[in-house]
Design a protein around this motif. Structure first.
Motif, short mmCIF file in Angstrom:
data_model
loop_
_atom_site.label_atom_id
_atom_site.label_comp_id
_atom_site.label_asym_id
_atom_site.label_seq_id
_atom_site.Cartn_x
_atom_site.Cartn_y
_atom_site.Cartn_z
N TYR A 1 -48.49 39.61 7.25
CA TYR A 1 -48.46 38.34 6.52
C TYR A 1 -47.06 37.71 6.56
CZ TYR A 1 -48.73 35.15 2.51
OH TYR A 1 -48.68 34.05 1.69
N LEU A 2 -46.05 38.52 6.26
CA LEU A 2 -44.67 38.00 6.23
C LEU A 2 -44.17 37.58 7.60
CD1 LEU A 2 -43.04 40.44 3.65
CD2 LEU A 2 -43.67 38.03 3.31
N ASN A 3 -44.79 38.10 8.65
CA ASN A 3 -44.41 37.70 10.01
C ASN A 3 -45.20 36.51 10.52
OD1 ASN A 3 -42.28 39.50 10.97
ND2 ASN A 3 -43.75 41.10 10.51
N GLN A 4 -46.19 36.05 9.75
CA GLN A 4 -47.04 34.93 10.18
C GLN A 4 -46.91 33.69 9.30
OE1 GLN A 4 -49.13 34.64 12.86
NE2 GLN A 4 -48.30 36.58 13.54
N THR B 1 -54.41 39.45 1.83
CA THR B 1 -55.26 39.85 2.96
C THR B 1 -56.17 38.70 3.38
OG1 THR B 1 -55.24 42.09 2.05
CG2 THR B 1 -56.79 41.65 3.83
N GLN B 2 -56.74 37.99 2.42
CA GLN B 2 -57.58 36.83 2.74
C GLN B 2 -56.76 35.73 3.41
OE1 GLN B 2 -59.40 36.85 -1.40
NE2 GLN B 2 -60.94 35.74 -0.22
N GLN B 3 -55.55 35.51 2.90
CA GLN B 3 -54.69 34.49 3.50
C GLN B 3 -54.34 34.86 4.93
OE1 GLN B 3 -51.42 33.28 0.89
NE2 GLN B 3 -52.66 33.96 -0.84
N LEU B 4 -54.09 36.15 5.16
CA LEU B 4 -53.80 36.62 6.52
C LEU B 4 -55.01 36.40 7.41
CD1 LEU B 4 -51.87 38.11 8.48
CD2 LEU B 4 -52.89 40.25 7.67
#
Length: 180
Positions: A71-74, A30-33
């Protein structure tokens, strides 16, 4: 967790202090996103605090499954591929739904170091990392020993599949960054 994992952050901080440099990260997905979508990659306390606040807000408004999907889409997976659907085409020339176990494990191996585990540039490192992912999946009971063996025996791609020429890739990347 609520967007941040305090225990993991504390552990990473201790490792970094003893090492005298940044050796370990403590960020959640979540932080990485939050960082990917809303912040710059600068390494400051102010940015880290903003990241934690945004992560907390994301966690309040979305399910874990939705957050993982975002996340997986970014995420950047190397070779100009942002997101797993794009990476499936770049590395294997197919839709993500058509990937086999070995190919999925290859994509799962890339986020840690997309350049270092790029199968076109570093096939041995890419295979080692992919196989680590497969062995871990077996340890966790997500796949059987036979599935792991079969996937480990699969060679990694050595060259990209043919794909249509990209028009103005640097311009497109600049526009993509501005949009974000």
């Amino acid at each position: 967790h609520i967007g941040i994992n305090v225990g993991r952050i504390a552990k990473a901080l201790m490792v970094d202090i003893f090492a005298g440099e940044v050796k370990q990260g403590g960020s959640t997905i979540t932080q990485q996103l939050a960082k990917m979508l809303f912040l710059t990659p600068e390494k400051t306390i102010k940015r880290k605090i903003r990241e934690a606040i945004i992560a907390f807000e994301i966690e309040k408004n979305y399910t874990k499954k939705e957050i993982l999907s975002f996340y997986l889409n970014q995420i950047y997976l190397g070779n100009g591929a942002y997101g797993v659907a794009s990476a499936a085409k770049v590395y294997f020339g197919k839709e993500v739904e058509r990937l086999d176990l070995a190919e999925c494990a290859m994509l799962a191996a890339l986020p840690k170091n997309p350049g270092g585990y790029n199968p076109f540039r570093n096939p041995d490192a890419a295979k080692d990392r992919r196989d680590t992912v497969l062995r871990r999946m077996e340890e966790l009971g997500w796949i059987t020993r036979d599935q792991a063996k079969a996937a480990i025996a699969t060679p990694v791609p050595k060259s990209p599949p043919p794909r249509p020429a990209s028009i103005a890739p640097f311009f497109v990347e600049t526009v993509r960054r501005e949009l974000i």
